[in-house]
Design a protein around this motif. Structure first.
Motif, short mmCIF file in Angstrom:
data_model
loop_
_atom_site.label_atom_id
_atom_site.label_comp_id
_atom_site.label_asym_id
_atom_site.label_seq_id
_atom_site.Cartn_x
_atom_site.Cartn_y
_atom_site.Cartn_z
N GLU A 26 0.81 -1.22 0.00
CA GLU A 26 0.00 0.00 0.00
C GLU A 26 0.85 1.28 0.00
O GLU A 26 0.34 2.35 -0.35
N VAL A 27 2.13 1.16 0.36
CA VAL A 27 3.00 2.35 0.37
C VAL A 27 4.28 2.13 -0.42
O VAL A 27 5.14 3.01 -0.45
N SER A 28 4.44 0.97 -1.07
CA SER A 28 5.65 0.68 -1.82
C SER A 28 5.89 1.70 -2.92
O SER A 28 4.98 2.05 -3.67
N CYS A 94 20.73 -4.36 6.05
CA CYS A 94 19.30 -4.42 5.72
C CYS A 94 18.98 -3.53 4.53
O CYS A 94 18.24 -3.92 3.62
N ALA A 95 19.52 -2.31 4.54
CA ALA A 95 19.31 -1.41 3.41
C ALA A 95 19.92 -1.99 2.14
O ALA A 95 19.33 -1.90 1.05
N ARG A 96 21.08 -2.61 2.25
CA ARG A 96 21.73 -3.21 1.09
C ARG A 96 20.89 -4.36 0.52
O ARG A 96 20.75 -4.49 -0.70
N LEU A 97 20.33 -5.19 1.41
CA LEU A 97 19.48 -6.29 0.95
C LEU A 97 18.26 -5.76 0.20
O LEU A 97 17.89 -6.29 -0.86
N ALA A 98 17.64 -4.72 0.74
CA ALA A 98 16.43 -4.16 0.13
C ALA A 98 16.71 -3.57 -1.25
O ALA A 98 16.00 -3.86 -2.22
N PHE A 174 2.81 7.83 3.75
CA PHE A 174 3.78 7.23 4.66
C PHE A 174 4.65 8.28 5.32
O PHE A 174 5.16 8.08 6.43
N ARG A 175 4.83 9.41 4.66
CA ARG A 175 5.61 10.50 5.25
C ARG A 175 4.99 10.98 6.56
O ARG A 175 5.71 11.44 7.46
N ILE A 245 10.76 -0.96 4.81
CA ILE A 245 10.37 0.45 4.64
C ILE A 245 11.33 1.23 3.76
O ILE A 245 10.96 2.28 3.23
N VAL A 246 12.56 0.75 3.55
CA VAL A 246 13.44 1.39 2.58
C VAL A 246 12.79 1.40 1.20
O VAL A 246 12.98 2.33 0.40
N GLN A 247 11.98 0.38 0.94
CA GLN A 247 11.37 0.26 -0.38
C GLN A 247 10.12 1.13 -0.56
O GLN A 247 9.43 1.03 -1.57
N THR A 248 9.84 1.99 0.41
CA THR A 248 8.80 3.00 0.19
C THR A 248 9.32 4.12 -0.72
O THR A 248 8.53 4.95 -1.18
N ARG A 249 10.62 4.14 -0.98
CA ARG A 249 11.22 5.16 -1.84
C ARG A 249 11.28 4.67 -3.29
O ARG A 249 11.70 3.54 -3.55
#
Length: 448
Positions: A26-28, A94-98, A174-175, A245-249
């Protein structure tokens, strides 16, 4: 001659199963980052790290920090610093995996392992989410009790209402969720800043407290508290949460865009976790200045600390600020734990409930045992339940950290964004330390 650039490998290369959908659909990719100046693109990544930082200052950490500061003064500040460095490395992975694989940690486990293994990991992750939410519910209820005198049973039930706040904020963007969390973090920082000013600590001792000493290892009681601080710092739900949540960007798919996204996401989480260190260190400093230096070296209970702050600091506002900070920590933590629960359920088994139903189910699982214990045993029972929740988290942690390190080191799974060897070695050492310390905590708990 064909002069076209070689195509990048498939994002599903190296995985047993292909991806089935985005994390938090819903926020991806709902927050644009590909336009404007470099500073504007970097600012677009500001936010997820602070949702992650919430887990490093949640109510489950308060008891160990209060006990450590009151009993040993500033000596355990070095443990808080080392724990934070470990957290920075793991959240960067985690950010690298995403960004590198397009998966959160739950999806990565489902796509990399056979179904029976994935189901076991899912069950363990759900247990950890429930334990996390349980600690946040109890912490929020204690905060409401300290501030407004509400019975713990009523406070536990009231915490269910923040489900609707989360839904409202996420529906408008999401912001807004990030803004809510960051605003509460600002209140927490202000509360601790005023309390430390009232406590007037010995700043020379504070600075020296960040240097490790051999006493931490040679003193069994001190070592136990140090292990408690370290073992409760890195929580499994934060690893699932951050990779989701990194993938909301909406950072684009080309390699340069993904490298930039990884750089900005890592910077965001690093700065946010340094802020979390400031809050955790503030709690230790407050306990050391208010309790240790006045001879009260036996403080470990949150309610007792709240009661003693006014006579020791000589200001009526001190206990109120303490209660406000605890309440804000509890509210923030329930927001992020519930989001992590959604990521875990959808990522492992692709079982998608409506957001409102998912949040009610997650919160209900935490509220029922919390309400039952508070009704039967009162505040002493909630304290024991809080400790038990940390033990459950310790048990699950290796099953999140080890796959994370393995996935991000795999060239087949990560492609050009595979973790460099030096980073994987550091992360592997951190994983071994955390696993070893958590095993010791579990053994100590089992042996009484």
């Amino acid at each position: 001659m064909d002069t076209r650039a070689p195509s990048s490998p498939s994002p599903d290369a190296g995985w047993r199963k292909a991806r089935f959908g985005p994390s938090l659909p819903e926020v991806s990719r709902s927050i644009a980052v590909r336009s404007g100046s470099k500073w504007r693109r970097m600012a677009a990544f500001f936010g997820p790290g602070y949702l992650v930082a919430v887990g490093y200052m949640d109510p489950g950490n308060w008891a160990t920090s209060l006990a450590g500061g009151s009993k040993y003064g500033y000596a355990l500040l070095s443990v808080a610093l080392i724990s934070n460095i470990m957290a920075i490395v793991l959240q960067a992975l985690c950010a690298r995996l995403a960004v590198g694989s397009g998966r959160d940690l739950a999806q990565a486990c489902r796509d990399a392992y056979p179904a029976p293994v994935a189901w076991v990991l899912w069950a363990l992750a759900e247990l950890a989410i429930c334990a996390t939410d349980l600690a946040e519910v109890i912490g929020t209820a204690i905060g409401l009790n300290l501030l407004f005198g509400l019975p713990l049973e009523i406070g536990v039930m009231i915490t269910a209402l923040d489900v609707f706040l989360i839904l409202y904020l996420q529906n408008i963007g999401f912001r807004w969720v990030e803004a809510f969390v960051i605003a509460l973090l600002g209140v927490i920082a202000m509360c601790f800043g005023i309390q430390i000013a009232l406590a007037d600590p010995q700043w020379g001792d504070v600075v020296r407290g960040f240097a490790p000493t051999t006493e931490i290892v040679t003193n069994p009681d001190m070592l136990y508290l140090a292990l408690g601080i370290l073992g409760a710092t890195v929580m499994p739900h934060n690893l699932y949460l951050h990779s989701g949540i990194v993938q909301t960007r909406a950072y684009g798919e080309t390699l340069p865009e993904r490298r930039e996204a990884l750089r900005f996401a890592t910077l965001d989480s690093t700065l946010a976790l340094m802020f979390a260190l400031t809050i955790n260190a503030s709690l230790l400093i407050l306990a050391a200045a208010a309790f240790h230096e006045t001879g009260r070296t036996d403080i470990a209970d949150i309610g007792e600390a709240h009661t003693l702050l006014q006579p020791l600091l000589g200001a009526a506002i001190a206990p109120t600020l303490f209660g406000i900070a605890l309440l804000c920590c509890g509210l923030n933590s329930t927001v992020t734990a519930t989001m992590a629960g959604q990521i875990v359920m959808e990522g492992f088994i692709n079982f998608r409930l409506p957001p409102w139903l998912r949040r009610l189910v997650t919160r209900g699982i935490a509220i029922v045992p919390a309400a039952g214990v508070t009704i039967l045993y009162g505040e002493s029972g909630t304290t024991k339940l809080l400790i038990l929740s940390q033990v459950v988290l310790s048990l699950q942690l290796p099953f999140a950290v080890v796959p994370l390190v393995m996935f991000t080191r795999s060239k087949a799974k990560m492609g050009p964004l595979v973790a460099p060897l030096w980073l994987s070695i550091i992360a592997g050492i951190i994983a071994m330390i955390i696993v070893t310390l958590n095993i010791k905590l579990l053994l100590d708990f089992a042996l009484g």
